[in-house]
Write an enzyme that holds these catalytic residues in place. Structure first.
Site, PDB file in Angstrom:
ATOM      1  N   GLY A  46       0.944  -1.206   0.052  1.00 31.75           N
ATOM      2  CA  GLY A  46       0.210   0.014  -0.104  1.00 31.75           C
ATOM      3  C   GLY A  46       0.845   1.230   0.048  1.00 31.75           C
ATOM      4  O   GLY A  46       1.947   1.224   0.368  1.00 31.75           O
ATOM      5  N   GLN A  51       3.163   9.916   1.175  1.00 32.27           N
ATOM      6  CA  GLN A  51       4.272   9.313   1.299  1.00 32.27           C
ATOM      7  C   GLN A  51       5.446   9.675   0.096  1.00 32.27           C
ATOM      8  O   GLN A  51       6.598   9.482   0.354  1.00 32.27           O
ATOM      9  CB  GLN A  51       4.077   7.557   1.291  1.00 32.27           C
ATOM     10  CG  GLN A  51       3.578   7.320   2.600  1.00 32.27           C
ATOM     11  CD  GLN A  51       3.513   5.637   2.497  1.00 32.27           C
ATOM     12  OE1 GLN A  51       2.560   5.238   1.936  1.00 32.27           O
ATOM     13  NE2 GLN A  51       4.398   5.232   3.274  1.00 32.27           N
ATOM     14  N   CYS A  93       5.851  -0.109   7.559  1.00 30.15           N
ATOM     15  CA  CYS A  93       5.662   0.893   6.616  1.00 30.15           C
ATOM     16  C   CYS A  93       6.817   1.349   5.957  1.00 30.15           C
ATOM     17  O   CYS A  93       7.960   1.335   6.386  1.00 30.15           O
ATOM     18  CB  CYS A  93       5.189   2.010   7.556  1.00 30.15           C
ATOM     19  SG  CYS A  93       4.758   3.459   6.700  1.00 30.15           S
ATOM     20  N   LEU A  94       6.506   1.688   4.672  1.00 28.00           N
ATOM     21  CA  LEU A  94       7.680   2.179   3.682  1.00 28.00           C
ATOM     22  C   LEU A  94       8.354   3.463   4.126  1.00 28.00           C
ATOM     23  O   LEU A  94       9.242   3.580   3.796  1.00 28.00           O
ATOM     24  CB  LEU A  94       7.208   2.190   2.312  1.00 28.00           C
ATOM     25  CG  LEU A  94       6.671   0.694   1.652  1.00 28.00           C
ATOM     26  CD1 LEU A  94       6.014   1.167   0.274  1.00 28.00           C
ATOM     27  CD2 LEU A  94       7.702  -0.252   1.466  1.00 28.00           C
ATOM     28  N   HIS A 135      -4.228   1.456   7.749  1.00 27.87           N
ATOM     29  CA  HIS A 135      -2.896   1.913   7.862  1.00 27.87           C
ATOM     30  C   HIS A 135      -2.734   3.086   6.635  1.00 27.87           C
ATOM     31  O   HIS A 135      -2.307   4.272   7.226  1.00 27.87           O
ATOM     32  CB  HIS A 135      -1.977   0.772   7.518  1.00 27.87           C
ATOM     33  CG  HIS A 135      -0.577   1.229   7.456  1.00 27.87           C
ATOM     34  ND1 HIS A 135       0.337   0.863   8.215  1.00 27.87           N
ATOM     35  CD2 HIS A 135       0.068   2.171   6.669  1.00 27.87           C
ATOM     36  CE1 HIS A 135       1.560   1.379   7.960  1.00 27.87           C
ATOM     37  NE2 HIS A 135       1.126   2.211   6.754  1.00 27.87           N
ATOM     38  N   GLU A 136      -3.220   2.831   5.510  1.00 28.20           N
ATOM     39  CA  GLU A 136      -2.912   3.941   4.439  1.00 28.20           C
ATOM     40  C   GLU A 136      -3.820   5.051   4.622  1.00 28.20           C
ATOM     41  O   GLU A 136      -3.440   6.193   4.323  1.00 28.20           O
ATOM     42  CB  GLU A 136      -3.421   3.321   3.241  1.00 28.20           C
ATOM     43  CG  GLU A 136      -2.403   2.217   2.784  1.00 28.20           C
ATOM     44  CD  GLU A 136      -0.874   2.318   2.768  1.00 28.20           C
ATOM     45  OE1 GLU A 136      -0.413   3.619   2.489  1.00 28.20           O
ATOM     46  OE2 GLU A 136      -0.240   1.358   2.946  1.00 28.20           O
ATOM     47  N   HIS A 139      -2.235   7.569   7.021  1.00 29.68           N
ATOM     48  CA  HIS A 139      -1.127   8.399   6.344  1.00 29.68           C
ATOM     49  C   HIS A 139      -2.048   9.887   5.955  1.00 29.68           C
ATOM     50  O   HIS A 139      -1.263  10.624   5.823  1.00 29.68           O
ATOM     51  CB  HIS A 139      -0.583   7.800   5.093  1.00 29.68           C
ATOM     52  CG  HIS A 139       0.412   6.772   5.658  1.00 29.68           C
ATOM     53  ND1 HIS A 139       1.684   7.436   6.055  1.00 29.68           N
ATOM     54  CD2 HIS A 139       0.737   5.602   5.322  1.00 29.68           C
ATOM     55  CE1 HIS A 139       2.547   6.226   6.239  1.00 29.68           C
ATOM     56  NE2 HIS A 139       1.961   5.182   5.867  1.00 29.68           N
TER      57      HIS A 139
HETATM   58 NI    NI Z   1       2.556   3.098   5.873  1.00 30.39          NI
END
Ligand code: NI
Length: 174
Positions: A46, A51, A93-94, A135-136, A139
């Site tokens: 995701g 991000q 998470c990236l 989660h997304e 963000h």
């Molecule tokens: Ni994330």
């Protein structure tokens, strides 16, 4: 289509509340294509627009195992409704390097969103898929999963990250 740089914590741009998308045109399609490329290249399941430094309420998700091909989900202006139940599971998470931790999330949610053309749609998500959506969407509100772990774990991560960043700096200046 371009793979974009992913911002990492503690970049302050990850903390901004993203703006609703109001224009559904080629620019949005380009953004989503870049987001998908960036997510698949990472690889991740995701990615939210903030991000890559774009403060808009756009999320891409693909939780399909690699060997089963691709099933890209694009959520524009997503909203989470009717959370039910609780599951604790491991998340990463990236934008949060070298870390993962257990996070409590709703087990089942309803999601309302718009597609690339602005058409509204809704669906029910459960378990891992529900977790990724939550989660997304976090963000988009400037929230990272490390905001949802204990203070002790958080401070241990902060320490570890400081060390990693120090080492990276040293390696870079050599
Ligand atoms: Ni994330």
């Amino acid at each position: 289509m371009t793979v974009r740089a992913i911002l990492t914590y503690p970049d302050p741009r990850l903390r901004k509340k993203a703006q609703p998308v109001r224009e559904f045109g080629p620019e949005l399609a380009r953004l989503v294509a870049d987001m998908a490329d960036t997510m698949y290249a990472a690889p991740g399941v995701g990615l939210a627009a903030p991000q890559i430094g774009v403060s808009l309420r756009v999320v891409v998700i693909d939780i399909t195992p690699k060997e089963e091909g691709r099933d890209l989900k694009v959520l524009v202006n997503p909203r989470i409704l009717d959370p039910e139940g609780e599951i604790i599971d491991t998340e990463g998470c990236l934008s949060v390097i070298e870390y993962s931790a257990k996070v409590k999330r709703a087990a089942k949610i309803r999601v309302e969103a718009q597609d690339l053309e602005g058409r509204p749609f809704s669906f029910v998500a459960e378990e891992w898929f529900a977790r990724v959506v939550q989660h997304e969407v976090d963000h988009l509100d400037g929230i990272l999963y490390i905001d949802r772990i204990s203070r002790l774990k958080r401070s241990m991560y902060e320490k570890k990250l400081k060390k990693i960043l120090r080492e990276q700096e040293r390696a870079g200046s050599r």
